[in-house]
Motif scaffolding. Sequence first.
Motif, PDB file in Angstrom:
ATOM      1  N   ASN A   1     -12.671   8.831  -4.386  1.00 32.34           N
ATOM      2  CA  ASN A   1     -13.401   7.651  -4.871  1.00 32.34           C
ATOM      3  C   ASN A   1     -14.788   8.022  -5.383  1.00 32.34           C
ATOM      4  OD1 ASN A   1     -11.475   5.565  -4.530  1.00 32.34           O
ATOM      5  ND2 ASN A   1     -11.868   5.521  -2.331  1.00 32.34           N
TER       6      ASN A   1
ATOM      7  N   ALA B   1      -8.927  -4.331  -4.196  1.00 31.01           N
ATOM      8  CA  ALA B   1      -8.215  -3.727  -5.321  1.00 31.01           C
ATOM      9  C   ALA B   1      -7.084  -4.622  -5.811  1.00 31.01           C
ATOM     10  CB  ALA B   1      -7.659  -2.368  -4.902  1.00 31.01           C
TER      11      ALA B   1
ATOM     12  N   SER C   1      -6.701   4.299  -9.167  1.00 29.40           N
ATOM     13  CA  SER C   1      -6.823   3.714  -7.829  1.00 29.40           C
ATOM     14  C   SER C   1      -6.421   4.745  -6.789  1.00 29.40           C
ATOM     15  CB  SER C   1      -5.927   2.473  -7.697  1.00 29.40           C
ATOM     16  OG  SER C   1      -4.564   2.838  -7.656  1.00 29.40           O
TER      17      SER C   1
ATOM     18  N   HIS D   1      -2.343   6.176 -10.210  1.00 34.04           N
ATOM     19  CA  HIS D   1      -2.379   5.726  -8.811  1.00 34.04           C
ATOM     20  C   HIS D   1      -2.202   6.935  -7.893  1.00 34.04           C
ATOM     21  CE1 HIS D   1      -2.190   1.427  -9.940  1.00 34.04           C
ATOM     22  NE2 HIS D   1      -1.614   1.940 -11.012  1.00 34.04           N
TER      23      HIS D   1
ATOM     24  N   ARG E   1      -5.238  -3.528   0.140  1.00 31.99           N
ATOM     25  CA  ARG E   1      -6.680  -3.533  -0.153  1.00 31.99           C
ATOM     26  C   ARG E   1      -6.991  -4.736  -1.024  1.00 31.99           C
ATOM     27  NH1 ARG E   1      -7.131   0.606  -3.494  1.00 31.99           N
ATOM     28  NH2 ARG E   1      -9.412   0.553  -3.475  1.00 31.99           N
TER      29      ARG E   1
ATOM     30  N   THR F   1      -5.281   5.044  -2.684  1.00 31.25           N
ATOM     31  CA  THR F   1      -4.807   4.216  -1.581  1.00 31.25           C
ATOM     32  C   THR F   1      -4.264   5.088  -0.457  1.00 31.25           C
ATOM     33  OG1 THR F   1      -4.127   2.544  -3.210  1.00 31.25           O
ATOM     34  CG2 THR F   1      -3.289   2.289  -0.973  1.00 31.25           C
TER      35      THR F   1
ATOM     36  N   LYS G   1     -13.242   4.021 -12.354  1.00 30.08           N
ATOM     37  CA  LYS G   1     -12.798   3.115 -11.295  1.00 30.08           C
ATOM     38  C   LYS G   1     -11.774   2.102 -11.785  1.00 30.08           C
ATOM     39  CE  LYS G   1     -15.428   1.492  -8.150  1.00 30.08           C
ATOM     40  NZ  LYS G   1     -16.496   0.769  -7.419  1.00 30.08           N
ATOM     41  N   ASP G   2     -11.833   1.737 -13.065  1.00 32.38           N
ATOM     42  CA  ASP G   2     -10.876   0.760 -13.598  1.00 32.38           C
ATOM     43  C   ASP G   2      -9.601   1.416 -14.100  1.00 32.38           C
ATOM     44  OD1 ASP G   2     -12.191   2.072 -15.660  1.00 32.38           O
ATOM     45  OD2 ASP G   2     -12.111   0.340 -17.017  1.00 32.38           O
TER      46      ASP G   2
END
Length: 324
Positions: free
Chosen positions: A163, A88, A176, A138, A85, A178, A172-173
Amino acid sequence: MASENPTVDDSTNGFARPEMYTENLAGTVDAYDRHVFLCYKSHVSWPPRVEASDTDPLTKRVAATWKARKNDMALKTKITVCEAREEAGFSDGDVLIFPEMIKYRGLEESNVDSFFEDVLVNGKPWTAGVQEEFTGSHVYVCAHGSRDVRCGVCGPVLIEKLNEQIELRGLKDQISVTACSHVGGHKYAGNVIIYSPGPDGKIMGHWYGYVTPNDVPELLDQHIAKGEVIKRLWRGQMGPSVVEVKGADDEKLARVLMGLSCCRSPSLEQNNEIEETTEAHGKKGSKIGCNWPVLQQRDILTAVGVLGAVAVVAVAYKLYRRAG
């Protein structure tokens, strides 16, 4: 929440399918010590066997090298393909390593051997790459639809919901999300793996199954925010398997019981030699000696009491397993 593919019946392959919650999830993850994620393309472009595809030489080379070198690694290592991504900061060929929280960029077919030799086998920095550290929590969601339609239906919906909820919380920071390839146990879809700091600050890896969009707030607010495991969805974690942990607990219990009954023996220290059992060296028998004739009545009563407590715990554990 509807599936991304409106032609797929959610009651057959989605969160309403009959097999949901029919199995006890604990113990459905094999023991492992390290997880390596290879960032590669989009999950919608992965073939069913992305690790064996002639059109994807990088993933095929990584899988073949892992198979050839896995017995040379001191740490039992899983390797999973995850989505690259760019937004990201993850590009094709980036490698993420847990629990070390190390990232290397630019893995290519030509330097896979040196990466395995330096990093995974010898535990050294990669001579052909620059080591970077990364932080945060993560979340990996199996969305490998070409491998199994259930993950193709459930995975994208969970990613969208994760999300959405992360953005609502302003995280959001820090977190993550995936998409990843096959992780085993497609019948447990939605499958989610979370790598985040535990209460002691150490990185933990926990696997969840049968996850639905309704469970997403709990994953964020209970697991990631508080470090509390959601037991009803828990499949296992990075480290020893559930069976191995139970075996280790049984050995400790045996030592306690034998210690209680042999505490009067003058040769206890000589006789209580217990050889360490590890997967790497194979199982060996325990050597425990006792001088039974010198048992005192209180020793016997204490041992009987402990055995009774153990029986109660065993029954409670079986009922918990059945309850799921």
